[in-house]
Scaffold this motif. Structure first.
Motif, PDB file in Angstrom:
ATOM      1  N   LYS A  63      37.307 135.190   5.441  1.00  9.90           N
ATOM      2  CA  LYS A  63      36.621 134.497   4.344  1.00  9.90           C
ATOM      3  C   LYS A  63      36.132 133.122   4.825  1.00  9.90           C
ATOM      4  O   LYS A  63      36.908 132.392   5.455  1.00  9.90           O
ATOM      5  N   ASP A  64      34.894 132.793   4.546  1.00  9.97           N
ATOM      6  CA  ASP A  64      34.302 131.493   4.876  1.00  9.97           C
ATOM      7  C   ASP A  64      34.131 131.214   6.373  1.00  9.97           C
ATOM      8  O   ASP A  64      33.929 130.075   6.779  1.00  9.97           O
ATOM      9  N   SER A 153      40.220 123.182   1.288  1.00 10.23           N
ATOM     10  CA  SER A 153      39.710 124.284   0.479  1.00 10.23           C
ATOM     11  C   SER A 153      39.706 125.601   1.260  1.00 10.23           C
ATOM     12  O   SER A 153      39.273 126.629   0.748  1.00 10.23           O
ATOM     13  N   GLU A 155      41.031 128.948   2.413  1.00  9.70           N
ATOM     14  CA  GLU A 155      42.017 129.857   1.819  1.00  9.70           C
ATOM     15  C   GLU A 155      42.517 130.904   2.810  1.00  9.70           C
ATOM     16  O   GLU A 155      43.597 131.463   2.645  1.00  9.70           O
ATOM     17  N   ARG A 269      50.408 130.990   0.551  1.00  5.87           N
ATOM     18  CA  ARG A 269      49.114 130.749  -0.095  1.00  5.87           C
ATOM     19  C   ARG A 269      48.607 129.363   0.319  1.00  5.87           C
ATOM     20  O   ARG A 269      49.384 128.407   0.403  1.00  5.87           O
ATOM     21  N   GLY A 271      45.619 126.065  -0.042  1.00  3.98           N
ATOM     22  CA  GLY A 271      44.708 125.417  -0.994  1.00  3.98           C
ATOM     23  C   GLY A 271      45.390 124.353  -1.819  1.00  3.98           C
ATOM     24  O   GLY A 271      46.318 123.692  -1.364  1.00  3.98           O
ATOM     25  N   ASN A 274      43.851 124.265  -8.996  1.00  7.07           N
ATOM     26  CA  ASN A 274      42.453 124.342  -9.465  1.00  7.07           C
ATOM     27  C   ASN A 274      41.441 124.601  -8.358  1.00  7.07           C
ATOM     28  O   ASN A 274      40.277 124.235  -8.476  1.00  7.07           O
ATOM     29  N   ILE A 275      41.864 125.230  -7.286  1.00  8.99           N
ATOM     30  CA  ILE A 275      40.933 125.501  -6.181  1.00  8.99           C
ATOM     31  C   ILE A 275      39.806 126.436  -6.655  1.00  8.99           C
ATOM     32  O   ILE A 275      38.699 126.414  -6.105  1.00  8.99           O
ATOM     33  N   GLY A 276      40.098 127.197  -7.720  1.00  7.32           N
ATOM     34  CA  GLY A 276      39.086 128.103  -8.268  1.00  7.32           C
ATOM     35  C   GLY A 276      37.845 127.360  -8.741  1.00  7.32           C
ATOM     36  O   GLY A 276      36.740 127.889  -8.693  1.00  7.32           O
ATOM     37  N   GLN A 277      38.049 126.105  -9.169  1.00  6.05           N
ATOM     38  CA  GLN A 277      36.911 125.321  -9.663  1.00  6.05           C
ATOM     39  C   GLN A 277      36.210 124.529  -8.549  1.00  6.05           C
ATOM     40  O   GLN A 277      35.208 123.874  -8.793  1.00  6.05           O
ATOM     41  N   LYS A 280      32.119 126.404  -3.769  1.00  9.26           N
ATOM     42  CA  LYS A 280      32.308 127.365  -2.675  1.00  9.26           C
ATOM     43  C   LYS A 280      31.305 127.134  -1.551  1.00  9.26           C
ATOM     44  O   LYS A 280      31.473 127.633  -0.448  1.00  9.26           O
ATOM     45  N   GLN A 285      30.144 121.236  -1.871  1.00 10.19           N
ATOM     46  CA  GLN A 285      31.331 120.579  -1.313  1.00 10.19           C
ATOM     47  C   GLN A 285      31.008 119.160  -0.850  1.00 10.19           C
ATOM     48  O   GLN A 285      31.808 118.242  -0.998  1.00 10.19           O
TER      49      GLN A 285
END
Ligand SMILES: [Zn+2]
Ligand SMILES: [Zn+2]
Length: 294
Positions: A63-64, A153, A155, A269, A271, A274-277, A280, A285
């Motif tokens: 991812k990323d 950020s 993940e 895990r 991050g 509130n990493i969801g907000q 991306k 960023q």
């Protein structure tokens, strides 16, 4: 003011042409070629990740991955082009004007009297320590943390995450490093690039998906197991700002009691709340730190 602007523009041009010379193999001696060093190092660490993965279920193109690859070159070449060379030449000129010409006057010790290897070791340990201090501050002060969040950020961890950071971090780190080097000063190590290469290599490894601790050297050198916990989503109650702030050396965390490595499964895990907000994409960023609601 004009003089600073001229110097800024000249430095910009010089660095642009220097980078072009690096890319086209026109740098002498050949081993001081930062561009190709980063490319070769990245490929080597990536191959090691593929051959000896710590988290075996993590995709090779995680991812990323491409976002981080972009950050890597943005921070190294596009942004450094502006801030690092140009701004630090201007800072030097400003400091010179402030002390009336001779920057060496600020130095507490004349490092030129020592053999080069001592200069290199002192330079390395000193700059690593002040960077550790700045890194602690990035986690403690909300205004700094909103910029440092970009780095946190990530993940899914992999080597390229090393250079995912907001360009403002240069603004926080560079003057402090610069001042420390000036104060304990007159460094003239011809081989300072070795420190730079070493730092980048350890930094890539710290973020790599490889389980490495360097045995007893873990108390001196930062490593992937220790740094993964720096990125932990859940922080222990007694460490609300975080832990394992080391850049290249881990000694500072052991000395100041900010070390924390409870296990080494590599499966925690990553991050922050509130990493969801959190945006991306790259531009979101970059803008995030300046937002009122950050
Ligand atoms: Zn951090
Ligand atoms: Zn990191």
């Amino acid at each position: 003011m004009n003089r600073y602007l001229e110097l800024f523009l000249q430095s910009f041009k010089d660095f642009a042409s220097y980078t072009w010379h690096e890319i086209t193999f026109q740098v002498h001696p050949w081993y001081v070629n930062y561009f190709w060093w980063l490319v070769v190092l990245s490929l080597v660490v990536w191959i090691l990740e593929i051959k000896f993965p710590w988290r075996k279920d993590q995709a090779v193109i995680r991812k990323d991955f491409w976002l981080d690859a972009f950050y890597m070159f943005f921070n190294f070449y596009i942004f450094k082009l502006i801030i690092f060379m140009a701004a630090s030449n201007v800072t030097a000129e400003l400091f010179k004007d402030l002390v009336g010409g001779d920057l060496h006057k600020l130095a507490l010790v004349d490092m030129r009297r020592f053999p080069e290897w001592i200069q290199i070791v002192v330079f390395f340990v000193l700059t690593d320590f002040v960077q550790w201090l700045v890194h602690v501050a990035l986690h403690r002060y909300p205004f700094l943390w909103r910029f440092h969040k970009v780095h946190h950020s990530v993940e899914e961890m992999g080597f390229a995450a090393h250079l995912r950071y907001h360009w403002m971090e240069n603004v926080f780190y560079t003057p402090v490093k610069y001042l420390a080097v000036l104060l304990i000063g007159n460094f003239q190590p011809e081989h300072a690039y070795l420190v730079y290469y070493f730092n980048i290599a350890i930094g890539h490894l710290n973020h790599a998906n490889i389980k490495l601790t360097y045995g007893p050297l873990r108390y001196i050198l930062n490593n992937p197991v220790m740094h993964l916990y720096h990125h932990a989503f859940e922080l222990p109650e007694d460490r609300p700002n975080g832990m394992n702030y080391g850049i290249t050396l881990s000694i500072w965390d052991y000395l100041f009691g900010t070390n924390y490595v409870p296990e080494d499964s590599g499966k925690i895990r990553l991050g922050f709340p509130n990493i969801g907000q959190f945006p991306k994409r790259f531009w979101g960023q970059l803008w995030y730190g300046w937002r009122k609601d950050a």
